[in-house]
Enzyme design. Structure first.
Site, PDB file in Angstrom:
ATOM      1  N   GLY A 132       0.795  -1.231   0.000  1.00 50.74           N
ATOM      2  CA  GLY A 132       0.000   0.000   0.000  1.00 50.74           C
ATOM      3  C   GLY A 132       0.819   1.268   0.000  1.00 50.74           C
ATOM      4  O   GLY A 132       0.390   2.297   0.532  1.00 50.74           O
ATOM      5  N   ASN A 171       1.548   3.203  -2.562  1.00 51.01           N
ATOM      6  CA  ASN A 171       0.837   4.219  -3.346  1.00 51.01           C
ATOM      7  C   ASN A 171      -0.388   4.729  -2.586  1.00 51.01           C
ATOM      8  O   ASN A 171      -0.716   5.915  -2.668  1.00 51.01           O
ATOM      9  CB  ASN A 171       0.430   3.665  -4.708  1.00 51.01           C
ATOM     10  N   ARG A 220     -13.830 -15.705 -11.182  1.00 54.79           N
ATOM     11  CA  ARG A 220     -13.493 -14.283 -11.211  1.00 54.79           C
ATOM     12  C   ARG A 220     -14.734 -13.395 -11.163  1.00 54.79           C
ATOM     13  O   ARG A 220     -14.769 -12.376 -10.487  1.00 54.79           O
ATOM     14  CB  ARG A 220     -12.689 -14.003 -12.489  1.00 54.79           C
ATOM     15  N   MET A 231      -3.633  -6.837  -7.353  1.00 56.44           N
ATOM     16  CA  MET A 231      -3.091  -7.856  -8.252  1.00 56.44           C
ATOM     17  C   MET A 231      -4.164  -8.836  -8.733  1.00 56.44           C
ATOM     18  O   MET A 231      -4.062 -10.054  -8.571  1.00 56.44           O
ATOM     19  CB  MET A 231      -1.944  -8.607  -7.557  1.00 56.44           C
ATOM     20  N   ILE A 286      -6.788  -9.485 -12.225  1.00 57.58           N
ATOM     21  CA  ILE A 286      -7.291  -9.089 -13.540  1.00 57.58           C
ATOM     22  C   ILE A 286      -8.808  -8.966 -13.416  1.00 57.58           C
ATOM     23  O   ILE A 286      -9.491  -9.899 -12.988  1.00 57.58           O
ATOM     24  CB  ILE A 286      -6.909 -10.121 -14.620  1.00 57.58           C
ATOM     25  N   LEU A 287      -9.321  -7.806 -13.758  1.00 60.17           N
ATOM     26  CA  LEU A 287     -10.737  -7.510 -13.536  1.00 60.17           C
ATOM     27  C   LEU A 287     -11.588  -7.953 -14.724  1.00 60.17           C
ATOM     28  O   LEU A 287     -11.145  -7.894 -15.878  1.00 60.17           O
ATOM     29  CB  LEU A 287     -10.909  -6.007 -13.298  1.00 60.17           C
ATOM     30  N   ASN A 303      -5.756   3.238 -12.625  1.00 63.45           N
ATOM     31  CA  ASN A 303      -4.721   2.277 -12.261  1.00 63.45           C
ATOM     32  C   ASN A 303      -3.358   2.913 -12.514  1.00 63.45           C
ATOM     33  O   ASN A 303      -3.229   3.835 -13.317  1.00 63.45           O
ATOM     34  CB  ASN A 303      -4.851   1.007 -13.110  1.00 63.45           C
ATOM     35  N   HIS A 307       0.579   1.727 -13.605  1.00 60.95           N
ATOM     36  CA  HIS A 307       1.318   0.587 -14.148  1.00 60.95           C
ATOM     37  C   HIS A 307       2.798   0.952 -14.235  1.00 60.95           C
ATOM     38  O   HIS A 307       3.140   2.038 -14.708  1.00 60.95           O
ATOM     39  CB  HIS A 307       0.775   0.224 -15.538  1.00 60.95           C
ATOM     40  N   SER A 317       2.976   4.790 -15.594  1.00 63.80           N
ATOM     41  CA  SER A 317       1.834   5.415 -16.266  1.00 63.80           C
ATOM     42  C   SER A 317       0.597   5.269 -15.399  1.00 63.80           C
ATOM     43  O   SER A 317       0.286   4.172 -14.927  1.00 63.80           O
ATOM     44  CB  SER A 317       1.547   4.721 -17.612  1.00 63.80           C
ATOM     45  N   GLU A 374      -9.494  -3.676 -21.778  1.00 60.64           N
ATOM     46  CA  GLU A 374      -8.196  -4.156 -22.259  1.00 60.64           C
ATOM     47  C   GLU A 374      -7.159  -4.027 -21.157  1.00 60.64           C
ATOM     48  O   GLU A 374      -6.966  -2.949 -20.596  1.00 60.64           O
ATOM     49  CB  GLU A 374      -7.751  -3.335 -23.479  1.00 60.64           C
ATOM     50  N   LEU A 375      -6.482  -5.109 -20.832  1.00 56.65           N
ATOM     51  CA  LEU A 375      -5.504  -5.121 -19.736  1.00 56.65           C
ATOM     52  C   LEU A 375      -4.410  -4.086 -19.986  1.00 56.65           C
ATOM     53  O   LEU A 375      -3.736  -4.117 -21.011  1.00 56.65           O
ATOM     54  CB  LEU A 375      -4.877  -6.516 -19.603  1.00 56.65           C
ATOM     55  N   ASP A 376      -4.243  -3.175 -19.033  1.00 65.80           N
ATOM     56  CA  ASP A 376      -3.234  -2.110 -19.116  1.00 65.80           C
ATOM     57  C   ASP A 376      -3.340  -1.322 -20.427  1.00 65.80           C
ATOM     58  O   ASP A 376      -2.341  -0.803 -20.937  1.00 65.80           O
ATOM     59  CB  ASP A 376      -1.807  -2.691 -18.978  1.00 65.80           C
TER      60      ASP A 376
END
Length: 217
Positions: A17, A19, A69, A94, A96-97, A111, A113, A140, A147-149
């Site tokens: 944590g 950030n 998920r 951590m 993936i949504l 988010n 990255h 970033s 779309e992931l990242d």
């Protein structure tokens, strides 16, 4: 914004944590928003201690206790929505949504990255930047889409890769940048300056380019 123009934030974490702490510290100086809750998928995440010390509600939702998920994300949405968030912040979360989750929080999900997107999506970004012979690296902040990242970038901060940098040293340097740019992006959103409009990030009414705002440390 809810609550007399205060931007309500929910932060999702999985680990230390750091950030989250940077955002807590920044909001203490610039009270444009309020973190209503911190949610972790790991009960031993140190970020929960940081939340407790700051007087913020904490929740643990163990993804291993759900069938899949989608079941986890549905339960997560229920907990988050208790706090009527204007913004959901992923700070080292951590997981993936699912598309269902990202659609539910469309235009209010950020988010960070550890790479200069679109380079090095996914994991082990520091080692991959070194292995690729990159001369610069960084982080970033971006809006989250399905779309992931891959969502529109809000702000990037970069640094030169030294010849003697290893992945761990590079990670520490990038972390220091993260702690500067993530609170700034959150503050922009809370102040109404940052928006997602037609799949593009906008700051102060101006469209940002593919690399977002270039932060100078």
């Amino acid at each position: 914004m809810s609550d007399s123009n205060t931007c309500n934030i929910v932060v999702l974490i999985s680990g230390s944590g750091s950030n989250l702490q940077a955002i807590i510290d920044d909001l203490a100086e610039h009270p444009t928003a309020k973190i209503r809750a911190v949610i972790s998928n790991s009960a031993d995440a140190y970020g929960l201690v940081r939340a407790q010390q700051a007087g913020i509600a904490q929740h643990v939702l163990n993804h291993k206790e759900f069938a899949d998920r989608l079941a986890f994300d549905s339960a997560l949405i229920e907990v988050i929505d208790q706090y009527q968030p204007d913004l959901v912040v992923l700070a080292g979360f951590m997981r993936i949504l699912t598309p269902e989750f990202t659609r539910h929080y469309a235009q209010r999900l950020l988010n960070i990255h550890p790479s200069l997107l679109p380079k090095h999506k996914g994991l082990e970004t520091h080692q991959r930047a070194i292995a690729a012979g990159d001369t610069e690296h960084g982080c970033s902040v971006h809006f989250v889409t399905e779309e992931l990242d891959g969502g529109p970038v809000v702000i990037q901060a970069s640094l030169a890769i030294s010849a003697d940098d290893n992945a761990e040293q590079l990670a520490q340097k990038v972390h220091a940048l993260e702690h500067q740019v993530y609170p700034l992006a959150v503050r922009w959103f809370a102040e109404g300056r940052l928006q997602l409009h037609q799949h593009k990030a906008m700051l102060d009414g101006q469209l940002l380019g593919p690399s977002g705002f270039k932060f100078q440390p």
